[in-house]
Structures are given as C-alpha cells and as structure tokens.
Design a protein around this motif. Structure first.
Motif, PDB file in Angstrom:
ATOM      1  N   GLY A  92      12.222  -0.305   7.659  1.00 29.94           N
ATOM      2  CA  GLY A  92      12.606  -1.215   6.493  1.00 29.94           C
ATOM      3  C   GLY A  92      11.318  -1.928   6.171  1.00 29.94           C
ATOM      4  N   SER A  93      11.123  -2.154   5.063  1.00 29.06           N
ATOM      5  CA  SER A  93       9.888  -3.255   4.624  1.00 29.06           C
ATOM      6  C   SER A  93      10.643  -4.130   3.257  1.00 29.06           C
ATOM      7  N   MET A  94       9.637  -5.004   3.167  1.00 29.32           N
ATOM      8  CA  MET A  94      10.223  -5.956   2.022  1.00 29.32           C
ATOM      9  C   MET A  94       8.538  -6.583   1.816  1.00 29.32           C
ATOM     10  N   LEU A  95       8.387  -6.793   0.694  1.00 30.39           N
ATOM     11  CA  LEU A  95       7.415  -7.660  -0.282  1.00 30.39           C
ATOM     12  C   LEU A  95       8.020  -8.619  -0.841  1.00 30.39           C
ATOM     13  N   LEU A  96       7.661  -9.804  -0.380  1.00 28.23           N
ATOM     14  CA  LEU A  96       8.781 -11.024  -0.655  1.00 28.23           C
ATOM     15  C   LEU A  96       7.884 -12.373  -1.252  1.00 28.23           C
ATOM     16  N   PRO A  97       8.120 -12.776  -2.233  1.00 26.50           N
ATOM     17  CA  PRO A  97       7.429 -13.950  -2.935  1.00 26.50           C
ATOM     18  C   PRO A  97       8.509 -15.013  -2.639  1.00 26.50           C
ATOM     19  N   LEU A 115       4.188  -6.284  17.887  1.00 25.06           N
ATOM     20  CA  LEU A 115       3.998  -6.993  16.659  1.00 25.06           C
ATOM     21  C   LEU A 115       2.637  -7.185  16.424  1.00 25.06           C
ATOM     22  N   CYS A 116       2.349  -6.748  14.886  1.00 24.82           N
ATOM     23  CA  CYS A 116       1.050  -7.116  14.417  1.00 24.82           C
ATOM     24  C   CYS A 116       1.215  -8.030  13.273  1.00 24.82           C
ATOM     25  N   CYS A 117       0.581  -9.164  13.571  1.00 23.04           N
ATOM     26  CA  CYS A 117       1.004 -10.188  12.771  1.00 23.04           C
ATOM     27  C   CYS A 117      -0.532 -11.041  12.189  1.00 23.04           C
ATOM     28  N   ASP A 118      -0.653 -11.067  10.861  1.00 20.64           N
ATOM     29  CA  ASP A 118      -1.498 -11.600  10.186  1.00 20.64           C
ATOM     30  C   ASP A 118      -1.012 -12.898   9.170  1.00 20.64           C
ATOM     31  N   LEU A 119      -0.938 -13.838   9.742  1.00 23.49           N
ATOM     32  CA  LEU A 119      -0.480 -15.007   9.071  1.00 23.49           C
ATOM     33  C   LEU A 119      -1.470 -16.215   9.242  1.00 23.49           C
ATOM     34  N   HIS A 120      -1.807 -16.708   8.140  1.00 20.06           N
ATOM     35  CA  HIS A 120      -2.592 -17.883   8.059  1.00 20.06           C
ATOM     36  C   HIS A 120      -2.028 -19.273   7.507  1.00 20.06           C
ATOM     37  N   HIS A 150       5.465  -5.356  11.587  1.00 23.34           N
ATOM     38  CA  HIS A 150       4.149  -5.791  10.930  1.00 23.34           C
ATOM     39  C   HIS A 150       4.602  -6.589  10.076  1.00 23.34           C
ATOM     40  N   ILE A 151       3.548  -7.912   9.802  1.00 25.58           N
ATOM     41  CA  ILE A 151       3.629  -8.910   9.299  1.00 25.58           C
ATOM     42  C   ILE A 151       2.384  -9.296   8.357  1.00 25.58           C
ATOM     43  N   ARG A 152       2.063  -9.338   7.152  1.00 22.07           N
ATOM     44  CA  ARG A 152       0.810  -9.526   6.417  1.00 22.07           C
ATOM     45  C   ARG A 152       1.166 -10.839   5.317  1.00 22.07           C
ATOM     46  N   GLN A 153       0.597 -11.853   5.426  1.00 23.04           N
ATOM     47  CA  GLN A 153       0.423 -12.683   4.480  1.00 23.04           C
ATOM     48  C   GLN A 153      -0.570 -12.346   3.327  1.00 23.04           C
ATOM     49  N   LEU A 154      -0.305 -12.278   2.217  1.00 23.34           N
ATOM     50  CA  LEU A 154      -0.833 -11.879   1.076  1.00 23.34           C
ATOM     51  C   LEU A 154      -1.228 -13.025   0.237  1.00 23.34           C
ATOM     52  N   ALA A 155      -0.743 -14.166   0.318  1.00 21.05           N
ATOM     53  CA  ALA A 155      -0.825 -15.279  -0.667  1.00 21.05           C
ATOM     54  C   ALA A 155      -0.189 -16.456   0.156  1.00 21.05           C
ATOM     55  N   GLY A 156      -0.779 -17.697   0.085  1.00 18.49           N
ATOM     56  CA  GLY A 156       0.048 -18.745   0.314  1.00 18.49           C
ATOM     57  C   GLY A 156      -0.688 -19.681   0.919  1.00 18.49           C
ATOM     58  N   ILE A 162       5.205 -20.303   3.694  1.00 23.43           N
ATOM     59  CA  ILE A 162       4.629 -19.108   4.383  1.00 23.43           C
ATOM     60  C   ILE A 162       5.708 -18.613   5.523  1.00 23.43           C
ATOM     61  N   ILE A 163       6.098 -19.629   6.182  1.00 31.57           N
ATOM     62  CA  ILE A 163       7.034 -19.374   7.423  1.00 31.57           C
ATOM     63  C   ILE A 163       8.498 -18.854   6.950  1.00 31.57           C
ATOM     64  N   GLU A 164       8.903 -19.651   6.200  1.00 25.66           N
ATOM     65  CA  GLU A 164      10.215 -19.416   5.229  1.00 25.66           C
ATOM     66  C   GLU A 164      10.138 -18.005   4.826  1.00 25.66           C
TER      67      GLU A 164
END
Length: 195
Positions: A92-97, A115-120, A150-156, A162-164
């Motif tokens: 499952g995957s989701m791109l969420l604004p 876990l592969c996490c890329d949060l800033h 896998h978690i990727r932050q693309l903007a924010g 970001i966390i929510e």
C-alpha cells in the motif's frame, strides 16, 4: 475476524491495546501524551481501523517510553491480527498533502521489519511533544509489525503538518496493504508461500 488484544507491562509503561483491522475508524485513545493521542485518533480514522489504547507511562520523565512502547504494542497487534496474511493486498502507498506539507509513504507487509525514513522536521517540539519521537514510533511499529515502511517528506515546513501528514499517509498505506483482495482471498501473497 482480524482482531488483536494485548497487554504490555514494563517498569516504564502499562499498556492495553485493541485493534480491529476491519473497523470503521472508531478510536478510544488515552496515552497520557496529548499529541500522540491526536495522531492515533487520526491514524485509526484514516486507516479505517478500530483502535483502543490505554497507557499509563512515566511521562514525568518524558514521553519517550510511552511513544515507543505504544508503537511496539501497535506493531505487535498488527502482526497478531494479520496472522499468516492470507488474502491481504500486501502493498500500500499514499501520497498525501497536508497544507504545505507533502508526504509519501509505502508499506510492504513483508515479514521483515524495516523503516526507511526521510523526514525533516524543523522544530524540536510540537507543544510538549519531542518531534524526534515520531521516528521512534515508526521504528517500533515497523519492527514489531514485521513490515517494511518507507517515509519520504517531499515538502513542508510546519512540524505539526509534517508529522500529522505522515501519520495519515501511513494509516492509508497500511489500510490498503492490510485489505483483503477478494481475487486472492485464500492465497499468501508471496511466491515463497509465507510472509
């Protein structure tokens, strides 16, 4: 019925948790950590899981043990409720604004906790919540749930958003991965025959 109920008691936390994978998004959450409560309510709603969590933790120290141990219990509950994973969609995957934030999550119910996490996250706190604890929660969930996340932050640039957004995106990814695929409801979704 894909339901798990468990208790976990340590010198740092006492947790009672119930998870129904085929719920409607109902939740009863009381962890002693307000921001975590908020995230778990959103998680249940967006994943369409029924989730009950009661935790008494040593929050007079800080929220670390509570957040990590709730993640451990939730991961254990997913592993228990999924059983042999017969019939699940698996991925499952989701791109969420979330306002200015954009989060991508992807899940594989692989049987391998990673876990592969890329949060800033720009601030150290959201209210009284240490923002570094979000990743601790996701690590515990992945390891104990035997799932790859896998978690990727693309903007924010707003820590709360970001966390929510990550919790919502992950919930929807997990909901999709855990859903039963009626075309393959009696199959383990792996050429190995096990997950």
């Amino acid at each position: 019925m894909r339901v798990a109920e468990l208790c976990r008691t340590t010198a740092e936390t006492d947790i009672r948790l119930r998870l129904d994978l085929d719920g409607t998004g109902l939740s009863q959450i009381a962890t002693g950590c307000g921001f975590l409560d908020h995230m778990l309510i959103l998680f249940a709603r967006h994943g369409r899981f029924d989730l009950s969590v009661q935790c008494k933790g040593d929050t007079y120290v800080d929220d670390h043990h509570t957040v990590e141990d709730v993640g451990i219990c939730l991961g254990d509950a997913f592993a228990q409720a999924l059983g042999d994973k017969r019939g699940v969609t698996r991925y499952g995957s989701m791109l969420l604004p979330m306002d200015e934030a954009l989060l991508l999550t992807a899940v594989d119910l692989s049987g391998r906790g990673m876990l592969c996490c890329d949060l800033h996250i720009p601030t150290q706190k959201v209210g009284t919540f240490d923002t570094e604890l979000a990743e601790e929660f996701f690590i515990a969930l992945a390891r104990h749930g035997d799932m790859t996340i896998h978690i990727r932050q693309l903007a924010g640039n707003n820590s709360h958003h970001i966390i929510e957004g990550t919790f919502k995106s992950l919930a929807r990814s997990l909901g999709a991965a855990a859903a039963i695929d009626p075309r393959f409801s009696q199959e383990i979704p792996s050429t190995k025959g096990v997950l």
